[in-house]
Design a protein around this motif. Structure first.
Motif: not given
Ligand code: NDP
Length: 338
Positions: A279-283, A252-254, A183-185, A329-331, A53-55, A161-164, A136-138
């Motif tokens: 707020g935090f950043l993993v690096p 991610i909602s925004s 989650a969304g489904s 689309d991802n789990t 997502p950060y991309m 998702g990945a982190v969650g 590590l983020t989690a």
């Molecule tokens: P995920 O694997 O969680 O993929 C993104 C997921 O976000 C989707 O699968 C989708 O699942 C969900 N999503 C998309 N839009 C919405 C919405 N409007 N409301 C609720 N859920 C939504 O990605 P990551 O695990 O890589 O990242 C998760 C979060 O952690 C992101 O916000 C990312 O920016 C953040 N992050 C922060 C880091 C840091 O250092 N602070 C480092 C890495 C990630 P669904 O079907 O449930 O909607």
């Protein structure tokens, strides 16, 4: 052979800055010739690339903690590949390396910005997911930022998702008394409860987040691990108990908004409950990497932690994978097999 070395490799470039949701036309699949290796470099054939997502933030022309992607050039990101040619000590042909030049089939990588990974110890996808930045983020978010304590009631959004998915399982492993995920489904909700050991989960698309959270956490929550922001954050503030802690990991909602999103309407509740929101950043938490790797290995072998990836095949589908990630689309971790 020398002919192979100069064979053009495909890469994905950003060619236009998205306004709102990215469009396939914002990207281009192009070929490029790899430069000759200099001392200290390796040539890597990528096997797996990460889309994250950060991309989306790097596609904007705004200053952030990472520089924007340059238009007309290959994007970057985590990748695992195999060394095909080496001019760097400690890197042999055939080694698997983790590096930051994803979004392309082949890369010339500075060895000092890469790391050899042991694909016998753990499968390659794990280094981009549960054992990598994601895991590590989690861990850092729970342990250091949210100061998780035994007995805490924990709510995780973006939980499939990945982190969650790692955050929820790690919270359980560290002694949370109850872990609730959103989650969304329905399929993701079932996965959280049936396979990942969440105590409860709900589909945020089924109705009001605050009402659903209240149903599953009638006595409130101590910790909220926020991947989503928006109505999820407001619901979590509303459910926070005395001394509750919120770790703001993502919003991610925004990410595709074209205007700043309004903040939670109930922020003042943090005063009454003496709550914190950080707020935090993993690096910034790399110092926890070794501790996490050790504990994660233990949890993986005991079955307290499991990881799943969603893998899309082909560099020509990398953009679809990224757009699919934003849509849900991802789990587990979204990866592209090159
Ligand atoms: P995920 O694997 O969680 O993929 C993104 C997921 O976000 C989707 O699968 C989708 O699942 C969900 N999503 C998309 N839009 C919405 C919405 N409007 N409301 C609720 N859920 C939504 O990605 P990551 O695990 O890589 O990242 C998760 C979060 O952690 C992101 O916000 C990312 O920016 C953040 N992050 C922060 C880091 C840091 O250092 N602070 C480092 C890495 C990630 P669904 O079907 O449930 O909607």
């Amino acid at each position: 052979t020398p002919a192979d070395q100069s064979a053009p490799a495909r890469e994905v470039r950003l060619v236009a800055r998205p306004h709102g949701w990215p469009e396939p036309s914002d990207f281009e699949l192009a070929t490029s010739e790899l430069p000759e290796l200099a001392d200290g470099q390796v040539r890597v054939r990528n096997e797996l690339i990460s889309v994250d997502p950060y991309m989306r933030g790097r596609m904007n022309d705004t200053r952030s903690y990472v520089a924007p992607f340059e238009l007309g050039r290959a994007m970057e990101g985590g990748a695992v590949g195999v060394v095909e040619e080496s001019r760097a000590e400690g890197y042999a042909v055939g080694d698997h390396v983790l590096h930051q030049l994803g979004w392309r089939e082949e890369a010339v990588v500075d060895a000092e910005s890469a790391r050899v990974v042991d694909t016998d110890a753990a499968p390659a996808p794990a280094y981009l997911g549960v054992l990598g930045m994601t895991g590590l983020t989690a861990y850092a978010g729970l342990v250091r930022v949210a100061q998780l304590r035994e007995g805490d009631v924990v709510f995780v959004s973006g939980a499939a998702g990945a982190v969650g998915s790692v955050a929820g399982q790690v919270a359980k492993a560290l002694g949370a008394s109850r872990v609730i995920g959103s989650a969304g489904s329905q399929e993701k909700v079932d996965h959280l409860v049936d396979e990942l050991g969440f105590d409860a989960a709900f589909n945020y698309k089924d109705g009001d987040v605050a009402a659903q959270l209240a149903e599953h956490a009638p006595d409130g929550i101590d910790v909220y691990f926020d991947n989503v922001g928006g109505d999820h954050l407001e619901a979590a503030i509303g459910a926070l108990r005395q001394g509750g802690r919120i770790a703001i990991c993502g919003a991610i909602s925004s990410y595709n908004d074209t205007e700043p999103a309004p903040g939670p309407r109930n922020l003042a509740r943090l005063i009454q409950v003496r709550g914190t929101m950080t707020g935090f950043l993993v690096p910034d938490h790399q110092d926890l990497a070794e501790e996490f790797a050790e504990r994660a290995a233990g949890w993986l072998s005991s079955g307290q932690l499991s990881s799943r990836e969603t893998v899309v095949d082909g560099i020509e589908h990398a953009v679809d994978a990224f757009l699919g990630l934003l849509r849900g689309d991802n789990t587990g971790k979204m990866l592209v097999r090159v």
